[in-house]
Scaffold this motif. Structure first.
Motif, short mmCIF file in Angstrom:
data_model
loop_
_atom_site.label_atom_id
_atom_site.label_comp_id
_atom_site.label_asym_id
_atom_site.label_seq_id
_atom_site.Cartn_x
_atom_site.Cartn_y
_atom_site.Cartn_z
N ASP A 105 48.23 4.67 64.48
CA ASP A 105 48.54 5.98 64.51
C ASP A 105 48.11 7.12 65.78
OD1 ASP A 105 49.26 8.80 63.82
OD2 ASP A 105 48.52 8.46 61.69
N PRO A 106 49.01 7.42 66.52
CA PRO A 106 48.34 8.54 67.77
C PRO A 106 47.87 9.69 67.15
CG PRO A 106 50.90 8.40 67.49
CD PRO A 106 50.31 7.30 66.53
N ALA A 107 48.11 9.93 65.98
CA ALA A 107 47.66 11.34 65.77
C ALA A 107 46.18 11.36 64.80
CB ALA A 107 48.42 12.02 64.73
N TYR A 108 45.67 9.89 64.99
CA TYR A 108 44.22 9.53 64.05
C TYR A 108 43.42 9.02 64.76
CZ TYR A 108 41.55 7.73 60.48
OH TYR A 108 40.68 7.62 59.56
N ARG A 109 42.20 9.28 64.91
CA ARG A 109 41.01 8.55 65.32
C ARG A 109 40.01 8.41 64.23
NH1 ARG A 109 44.52 8.63 68.48
NH2 ARG A 109 44.20 8.71 70.69
N ARG A 110 39.25 7.40 64.13
CA ARG A 110 37.98 7.04 62.99
C ARG A 110 37.19 6.49 64.29
NH1 ARG A 110 40.24 4.13 59.51
NH2 ARG A 110 39.08 2.24 59.90
N TYR A 111 35.86 6.96 64.10
CA TYR A 111 34.68 6.71 64.66
C TYR A 111 33.34 6.11 63.78
CZ TYR A 111 37.27 8.63 68.49
OH TYR A 111 38.16 9.24 69.20
N VAL A 112 32.95 5.10 64.22
CA VAL A 112 31.30 4.80 63.49
C VAL A 112 30.40 5.33 64.63
CG1 VAL A 112 29.80 3.09 62.79
CG2 VAL A 112 32.01 3.09 61.98
N VAL A 113 29.64 6.18 64.31
CA VAL A 113 28.58 6.92 65.23
C VAL A 113 27.17 6.37 64.63
CG1 VAL A 113 27.67 9.13 66.00
CG2 VAL A 113 30.00 8.76 65.55
N ARG A 114 26.11 5.99 65.43
CA ARG A 114 25.02 5.49 65.09
C ARG A 114 24.00 6.53 65.76
NH1 ARG A 114 25.70 0.67 62.55
NH2 ARG A 114 27.45 -0.55 62.95
N THR A 115 22.67 6.79 65.10
CA THR A 115 21.80 7.68 65.59
C THR A 115 21.28 6.89 66.44
OG1 THR A 115 20.46 7.32 63.70
CG2 THR A 115 21.97 9.16 63.57
N PRO A 116 20.26 7.42 67.35
CA PRO A 116 19.99 6.59 68.51
C PRO A 116 18.52 5.85 68.07
CG PRO A 116 20.14 8.96 69.26
CD PRO A 116 20.50 9.07 67.78
N LEU A 117 17.69 6.52 67.20
CA LEU A 117 16.44 5.73 67.02
C LEU A 117 16.82 4.74 65.79
CD1 LEU A 117 13.32 5.27 67.43
CD2 LEU A 117 13.02 6.99 66.07
N ILE A 118 17.16 5.14 64.60
CA ILE A 118 17.04 4.27 63.45
C ILE A 118 18.33 3.68 63.26
CG2 ILE A 118 16.53 4.27 60.85
CD1 ILE A 118 14.07 5.78 61.50
N ARG A 119 19.56 3.97 64.01
CA ARG A 119 20.71 3.80 63.87
C ARG A 119 21.57 3.60 62.55
NH1 ARG A 119 22.80 2.63 68.59
NH2 ARG A 119 23.92 0.74 67.82
#
Length: 161
Positions: A105-119
């Motif tokens: 879907d060119p109108a949609y994005r999904r990301y997993v973001v992990r915090t730097p220290l504890i992830r």
């Protein structure tokens, strides 16, 4: 007294071993199990409820969402241009960001973001439409994100506090 000290020492050693195991095994995979993925799947902006706890943030262009934490300007460009600008901002992140949607879907994005220290893993969904943008950032772990999801969306969309 000696037994109480031994019990306390054993608990402390177990806690240290558990922490080191998480770090050595992998902070990224440590939060995932056979039944729980870091990717929480697509968020349905029309039907999905907000978290009952303080661990998500919602950003929307005017009139697209009920009770957003952040009001986003209406995008004037097409989806490709809007996501290109967003990709530039994401590239400056210190957090580990991975796109996890299938790209269909060119109108949609999904990301997993992990915090730097504890992830800690958070899932961020972004939906573009001619009417505006919608973005949801939600934590997988814990009852409060201490404002991390809202701060992330503000950075990604160039919004001040």
């Amino acid at each position: 007294m000696k037994i109480a000290f031994l019990i306390a020492a054993a608990i402390a050693v177990l806690a240290i071993v558990a922490f080191l195991g998480l770090v050595l095994y992998g902070r990224t995979t440590g939060w995932e199990t056979a039944t729980r993925s870091a990717d929480q799947g697509a968020y349905d902006f029309a039907a999905s409820p907000r978290s009952a706890t303080d661990n998500d943030a919602l950003a929307c262009s005017e009139g697209l969402c009920e009770k957003p934490d952040i009001i986003l300007p209406k995008p004037s460009e097409d989806a490709q241009a809007a996501f290109a600008e967003l990709a530039h901002r994401i590239a400056t992140e210190t957090d580990d960001v991975e796109r996890v949607d299938d790209g269909a879907d060119p109108a949609y994005r999904r990301y997993v973001v992990r915090t730097p220290l504890i992830r800690f893993p958070d899932t961020v969904d972004i939906r573009w439409s001619p009417e505006g943008l919608r973005a949801m950032s939600r934590s997988l772990i814990g009852r409060s994100d201490l404002g991390a999801n809202e701060a992330r969306l503000r950075r990604w969309f160039g919004q001040s506090q």
